[in-house]
Design a protein around this motif. Structure first.
Motif, short mmCIF file in Angstrom:
data_model
loop_
_atom_site.label_atom_id
_atom_site.label_comp_id
_atom_site.label_asym_id
_atom_site.label_seq_id
_atom_site.Cartn_x
_atom_site.Cartn_y
_atom_site.Cartn_z
N ARG A 25 6.00 -1.13 -4.11
CA ARG A 25 6.69 -0.20 -3.46
C ARG A 25 5.67 0.30 -2.90
NH1 ARG A 25 11.69 -0.13 -3.80
NH2 ARG A 25 11.87 2.52 -4.30
N PHE A 26 4.72 1.12 -4.41
CA PHE A 26 3.83 2.19 -4.22
C PHE A 26 2.07 2.09 -4.82
CE2 PHE A 26 1.53 5.29 -6.26
CZ PHE A 26 1.22 6.62 -5.61
N CYS A 27 1.38 2.32 -3.84
CA CYS A 27 -0.43 2.12 -4.59
C CYS A 27 -1.04 3.58 -4.47
CB CYS A 27 -0.80 0.86 -3.74
SG CYS A 27 -2.68 0.64 -4.96
N GLY A 28 -1.35 4.04 -5.31
CA GLY A 28 -2.45 5.19 -5.36
C GLY A 28 -3.40 5.46 -5.64
N LEU A 29 -4.29 6.60 -5.51
CA LEU A 29 -5.46 6.35 -5.73
C LEU A 29 -5.14 7.71 -7.20
CD1 LEU A 29 -8.31 5.70 -7.29
CD2 LEU A 29 -8.83 7.04 -5.04
N LEU A 36 -2.64 12.76 -6.51
CA LEU A 36 -2.98 12.09 -6.08
C LEU A 36 -4.13 11.96 -4.58
CD1 LEU A 36 -1.50 9.42 -4.72
CD2 LEU A 36 0.31 10.07 -3.00
N VAL A 37 -5.10 11.09 -4.51
CA VAL A 37 -5.72 10.97 -4.04
C VAL A 37 -6.34 10.43 -2.39
CG1 VAL A 37 -8.28 10.40 -3.37
CG2 VAL A 37 -7.87 11.68 -6.23
N ALA A 38 -5.17 9.49 -3.08
CA ALA A 38 -4.76 8.47 -1.91
C ALA A 38 -3.66 7.38 -2.21
CB ALA A 38 -6.41 7.20 -1.38
N GLY A 39 -3.41 6.96 -1.00
CA GLY A 39 -2.03 6.21 -1.41
C GLY A 39 -0.82 6.33 -1.04
#
Length: 131
Positions: A25-29, A36-39
């Motif tokens: 559903r979600f993926c983030g850095l 949250l840096v990316a995703g």
């Protein structure tokens, strides 16, 4: 791996690749302060939490991951951590000062998905974990 050498663009591509998995559903850095840096959320899905609650969740995750490092000397580094909730499975993968956060559908096989994500993270994960 220092912050200067951390390949954010490479990780962004890997996050996009992880989001292609049907159960994700979600993926983030997330950085060590909980930003949250990316995703992002998979296109077309509605988040269960508001933006403010997600930001709080990222900050709490960063705090929990930092606390776990106190046991690394005797138990070894955390490869990944997971939490099965009623509506989702949440998984975190520490990479240096960063964390890859994955939120998946509740019926996933946690171990199978965990190793698949480690494989997709490739060099960044391996360099930090000594593989």
């Amino acid at each position: 791996m220092s912050d200067k050498e951390f390949p954010i663009e490479d990780i962004k591509n890997k996050i996009a690749n992880i989001l292609l998995e049907p159960e994700i559903r979600f993926c983030g850095l997330i950085d060590n302060t909980g930003e949250l840096v990316a995703g992002d959320m998979k296109a077309g899905l509605v988040p269960f939490e508001t933006d403010a609650r997600r930001k709080q969740m990222y900050q709490e995750l960063a705090h929990r991951v930092a606390n776990r490092t106190g046991f690394d000397a005797n138990l070894g580094r955390v490869k990944y951590s997971s939490s099965r909730r009623e509506k989702v499975v949440m998984m975190s993968f520490p990479i240096g000062k960063y964390i890859v956060l994955v939120i998946a559908e509740p019926g996933v096989n946690i171990d199978r998905l965990g190793w698949k994500i480690i494989d997709k993270l490739g060099n960044q994960w391996s360099e930090f974990h000594g593989f």
